[in-house]
Scaffold this motif. Structure first.
Motif, mmCIF file in Angstrom:
data_model
loop_
_atom_site.group_PDB
_atom_site.id
_atom_site.type_symbol
_atom_site.label_atom_id
_atom_site.label_comp_id
_atom_site.label_asym_id
_atom_site.label_seq_id
_atom_site.Cartn_x
_atom_site.Cartn_y
_atom_site.Cartn_z
ATOM 1 N N ALA A 129 0.831 -1.209 0.000
ATOM 2 C CA ALA A 129 0.000 0.000 0.000
ATOM 3 C C ALA A 129 0.861 1.253 0.000
ATOM 4 O O ALA A 129 0.571 2.225 -0.714
ATOM 5 N N ALA A 130 1.917 1.251 0.798
ATOM 6 C CA ALA A 130 2.787 2.425 0.877
ATOM 7 C C ALA A 130 3.436 2.723 -0.463
ATOM 8 O O ALA A 130 3.514 3.877 -0.903
ATOM 9 N N ASN A 159 11.209 4.815 -0.180
ATOM 10 C CA ASN A 159 11.500 3.932 -1.314
ATOM 11 C C ASN A 159 10.763 2.610 -1.232
ATOM 12 O O ASN A 159 10.936 1.737 -2.096
ATOM 13 N N GLY A 160 9.933 2.416 -0.202
ATOM 14 C CA GLY A 160 9.152 1.198 -0.054
ATOM 15 C C GLY A 160 9.849 0.091 0.697
ATOM 16 O O GLY A 160 9.227 -0.925 1.031
ATOM 17 N N ALA A 161 11.139 0.255 0.988
ATOM 18 C CA ALA A 161 11.889 -0.744 1.746
ATOM 19 C C ALA A 161 12.006 -0.298 3.203
ATOM 20 O O ALA A 161 11.758 0.858 3.544
ATOM 21 N N GLN A 162 12.418 -1.227 4.066
ATOM 22 C CA GLN A 162 12.622 -0.880 5.468
ATOM 23 C C GLN A 162 13.780 0.109 5.613
ATOM 24 O O GLN A 162 14.691 0.148 4.789
ATOM 25 N N ILE A 163 13.728 0.881 6.685
ATOM 26 C CA ILE A 163 14.730 1.916 6.899
ATOM 27 C C ILE A 163 16.118 1.313 7.152
ATOM 28 O O ILE A 163 16.264 0.271 7.783
ATOM 29 N N VAL A 164 17.126 2.000 6.630
ATOM 30 C CA VAL A 164 18.530 1.659 6.843
ATOM 31 C C VAL A 164 19.261 2.958 7.179
ATOM 32 O O VAL A 164 18.690 4.047 7.088
ATOM 33 N N PRO A 165 20.544 2.882 7.567
ATOM 34 C CA PRO A 165 21.291 4.116 7.811
ATOM 35 C C PRO A 165 21.341 4.985 6.558
ATOM 36 O O PRO A 165 21.384 4.454 5.442
ATOM 37 N N GLU A 198 -9.218 5.603 5.977
ATOM 38 C CA GLU A 198 -8.881 4.212 5.714
ATOM 39 C C GLU A 198 -8.287 4.052 4.315
ATOM 40 O O GLU A 198 -8.634 4.794 3.391
ATOM 41 N N VAL A 199 -7.423 3.073 4.177
ATOM 42 C CA VAL A 199 -6.924 2.677 2.863
ATOM 43 C C VAL A 199 -8.116 2.172 2.045
ATOM 44 O O VAL A 199 -9.034 1.541 2.576
ATOM 45 N N GLU A 200 -8.110 2.450 0.761
ATOM 46 C CA GLU A 200 -9.218 2.036 -0.102
ATOM 47 C C GLU A 200 -9.443 0.522 -0.017
ATOM 48 O O GLU A 200 -8.494 -0.256 0.084
ATOM 49 N N PRO A 201 -10.722 0.093 -0.048
ATOM 50 C CA PRO A 201 -11.020 -1.340 0.141
ATOM 51 C C PRO A 201 -10.541 -2.243 -0.982
ATOM 52 O O PRO A 201 -10.569 -3.469 -0.833
ATOM 53 N N ALA A 205 -7.343 -6.568 -3.842
ATOM 54 C CA ALA A 205 -7.641 -6.860 -5.251
ATOM 55 C C ALA A 205 -6.560 -6.289 -6.156
ATOM 56 O O ALA A 205 -6.122 -6.939 -7.129
ATOM 57 N N ALA A 206 -6.100 -5.073 -5.844
ATOM 58 C CA ALA A 206 -5.024 -4.462 -6.638
ATOM 59 C C ALA A 206 -3.725 -5.245 -6.484
ATOM 60 O O ALA A 206 -2.980 -5.448 -7.461
ATOM 61 N N TYR A 207 -3.457 -5.693 -5.256
ATOM 62 C CA TYR A 207 -2.267 -6.524 -5.014
ATOM 63 C C TYR A 207 -2.309 -7.785 -5.882
ATOM 64 O O TYR A 207 -1.313 -8.153 -6.524
ATOM 65 N N LEU A 208 -3.457 -8.462 -5.909
ATOM 66 C CA LEU A 208 -3.576 -9.688 -6.703
ATOM 67 C C LEU A 208 -3.452 -9.399 -8.194
ATOM 68 O O LEU A 208 -2.854 -10.193 -8.941
#
Length: 419
Positions: A129-130, A159-165, A198-201, A205-208
């Motif tokens: 979603a992010a 950038n969609g990834a977990q934070i790093v230094p 809220e995030v759209e419902p 479906a978009a992920y799939l």
């Protein structure tokens, strides 16, 4: 340095939660100095996947005061970077709903727009979603496969990834500068704020749809019979729906472990790697005559697989075995002319041989998917090719570009494809 009793009293004064204030005061009254010393021994630090700890009172534990201060520090960091939208979600642990409410309340009070998923949701869907919403950051309240007494706080970067230094260090410094949690501004009713929605419902479906576009072409799935357990986590309906979308209709969930339950009542430790964690799934698979067992951890970012043993019973595949099989399958079917695969330094070097066989690029990183996906983005930016797969030996796999982290949903679909 102050003694633990003094530190505990100071923490109590700044804790907005009467439950944890009373808990810490009871330890003071009982003279539990050693316990106080551990609970007040500094603060939780960002590790390989955010911060995690036991849900108890104190600065070195997970509790509302820690979540409030952490979020205030994150908000201050984001404001220094230009701010932007933050997506927030949670797992089904007993404290996660309250921790998410505090997270949203602090962010909204700071003037930061928030989109959230109201019900427990797989961690990969918040990461998706992010990225889809071009968020500045995302927060997931989860302790993944930790014991039921724990919880955690996971942060994704722009950038969609977990934070790093240096981001993680800058956020930690901002958290350290926050005074008492009770002084942090919070909206009393955050979910009715104009800043919050809220995030759209249609998220899943978009992920799939995106997974369908990225999934390698494969023959019809046939009649593969799958026993599935989400290990009392949040993946149940999502994984079953995903498998059905791609033609796998003989999925037989383990009923005792299907509904989200933060107590994890049927397992000693909610990690599919642990001895005995898949006993119910194996017994059901034997009864049903299944061809495959798949399991997720409680926040659905890991995939465990067991296959029939010719000698009888079920043989669990290691994270390295699952990763190498997925890598070979993806590299066999990819149309990318310069594919890249990555694993961590604690994972098998066999991936390098698989990459060489397919003429693909290969790299290794430090432990943690935050390193794998940030390395992938750096290699792509340098013109080295396109990242198509990454894995860690601890059952984490990234099989598509729609989630810049490990993802147990898409990995389950692709493993069923190759089975």
């Amino acid at each position: 340095m102050s003694d633990p009793v003094t530190l505990a009293r100071q923490w109590i004064e700044g804790d907005p939660d009467p439950v944890t204030r009373d808990e810490l005061q009871a330890l003071i009254d009982a003279g539990e100095t050693a316990e106080l010393a551990e609970r007040m021994a500094g603060s939780l630090q960002f590790g390989t996947a955010g911060i995690r700890g036991r849900v108890e009172a104190g600065s070195n534990r997970m509790n509302r005061a820690v979540v409030i201060r952490t979020t205030a520090g994150l908000a201050a960091y984001l404001e220094s970077q230009g701010s932007g939208l933050v997506v927030v979600g949670r797992d089904a642990r007993l404290s996660s709903e309250a921790f998410m409410a505090d997270t949203v309340a602090v962010l909204a009070a700071a003037g930061i727009p928030v989109r959230y998923v109201a019900t427990p949701v797989p961690t990969p869907l918040i990461a998706y979603a992010a990225l889809r919403m071009e968020a500045r950051a995302a927060v997931v309240i989860t302790a993944s496969h930790n014991p039921p007494e724990d919880n955690g706080y996971k942060v994704y970067d722009a950038n969609g990834a977990q934070i790093v230094p240096p981001a993680d260090g800058d956020i930690a410094a901002a958290i350290a500068a926050i005074e008492a949690a009770a002084e942090v501004p919070r909206l009393e009713f955050p979910y009715v704020s104009d800043q919050v929605a809220e995030v759209e419902p249609d998220l899943f479906a978009a992920y799939l749809d995106d997974l369908a576009a990225a999934r390698p072409a494969s023959p019809p799935p046939g009649d593969l019979a799958i026993t599935y357990t989400p290990m009392h986590g949040v993946g149940g309906r999502f994984v079953v729906e995903a498998l059905a979308r791609f033609g796998y209709h003989q999925v037989r969930p383990v009923a005792e472990q299907f509904d989200p339950d933060g107590r994890f009542p049927t397992v000693a430790f909610p990690n599919p790697e642990e001895q005995g964690a898949l006993d119910l799934a194996k017994a059901q698979a034997e009864r049903d005559g299944s061809d495959l067992i798949i399991a997720n951890d409680p926040d659905t970012d890991r995939l465990a697989v067991s296959v029939p043993d010719p000698a009888g019973g079920w043989r669990p595949l290691s994270g390295n075995q699952v990763g190498v099989l997925l890598a070979n399958y993806i590299l066999t079917h990819t149309t990318e002319p310069r594919p890249i695969v990555i694993n961590s330094i604690v994972s098998s070097p066999v991936l390098a041989a698989v990459a060489e066989h397919h003429g693909a690029g290969f790299a290794q990183t430090l432990t943690g998917f935050k390193w794998i996906w940030n390395a992938a983005l750096e290699l792509e930016a340098a013109g080295q090719g396109l990242f198509v797969f990454g894995y860690e030996e601890a059952l984490g796999d990234s099989v598509s570009r729609q989630v810049r982290d490990k993802d147990g949903i898409s990995a389950a679909v692709l493993f069923a494809d190759l089975a």
